[in-house]
Design a protein around this motif. Structure first.
Motif, short mmCIF file in Angstrom:
data_model
loop_
_atom_site.label_atom_id
_atom_site.label_comp_id
_atom_site.label_asym_id
_atom_site.label_seq_id
_atom_site.Cartn_x
_atom_site.Cartn_y
_atom_site.Cartn_z
N LEU A 71 33.84 46.04 6.49
CA LEU A 71 34.27 45.08 7.51
C LEU A 71 33.88 43.66 7.11
CD1 LEU A 71 35.55 44.60 10.33
CD2 LEU A 71 33.23 44.72 11.25
N THR A 72 34.88 42.80 7.01
CA THR A 72 34.67 41.38 6.79
C THR A 72 35.22 40.64 7.99
OG1 THR A 72 34.80 41.60 4.39
CG2 THR A 72 35.19 39.40 5.29
N VAL A 73 34.40 39.75 8.58
CA VAL A 73 34.79 39.00 9.77
C VAL A 73 34.91 37.52 9.41
CG1 VAL A 73 34.09 38.31 12.10
CG2 VAL A 73 33.71 40.65 11.33
N ILE A 74 36.02 36.92 9.85
CA ILE A 74 36.27 35.50 9.66
C ILE A 74 36.18 34.82 11.01
CG2 ILE A 74 37.91 33.76 8.82
CD1 ILE A 74 36.98 35.88 6.74
N THR A 75 35.34 33.78 11.12
CA THR A 75 35.29 32.97 12.33
C THR A 75 35.78 31.58 11.98
OG1 THR A 75 32.94 32.63 11.85
CG2 THR A 75 33.47 34.25 13.52
N GLY A 76 36.77 31.11 12.74
CA GLY A 76 37.39 29.83 12.47
C GLY A 76 36.65 28.65 13.07
N ALA A 77 35.57 28.91 13.79
CA ALA A 77 34.77 27.84 14.41
C ALA A 77 33.36 28.37 14.61
CB ALA A 77 35.40 27.44 15.74
N ALA A 78 32.51 27.55 15.20
CA ALA A 78 31.12 27.96 15.45
C ALA A 78 31.06 28.86 16.67
CB ALA A 78 30.24 26.72 15.64
N THR A 79 31.60 30.05 16.52
CA THR A 79 31.65 31.04 17.58
C THR A 79 30.43 31.95 17.48
OG1 THR A 79 34.06 31.00 17.47
CG2 THR A 79 33.06 32.86 18.61
#
Length: 91
Positions: A71-79
């Motif tokens: 599992l690789t997770v991408i966060t597009g902001a400081a979430t």
């Protein structure tokens, strides 16, 4: 064995580097952005396991699904979110 990753920045995070189970994703807030989880041990590609906008997604999501590769997770902001995975198979 259970594994928990806490994410609080715009980044790419490998939450699991081999097959296993995705238990829960807890979205706690932060800056508005997109959160995408891929069934991949090292990159943001392959089958998408989940995808949502963090602004409207503050909640606990229970998946209990098999991860074939990891599992690789991408966060597009400081979430702010926590991802719980396990080495246990659901099959």
């Amino acid at each position: 064995m259970n594994n928990k990753k806490y994410i609080s920045t715009a980044t790419t995070t490998v939450c699991r580097s081999k097959k296993g189970k995705l238990g829960t994703v807890v979205v706690q807030g932060g800056t508005a952005g997109t959160i995408i989880g891929y069934d991949n041990a090292s990159a943001a590609s392959g089958d998408i396991v989940f995808s949502f906008d963090s602004t409207n997604a503050i909640a606990t999501y229970v998946f209990n699904c098999e991860l074939v590769n990891g599992l690789t997770v991408i966060t597009g902001a400081a979430t702010k979110l926590s991802v719980m995975t396990s080495s246990e198979s659901i099959y």
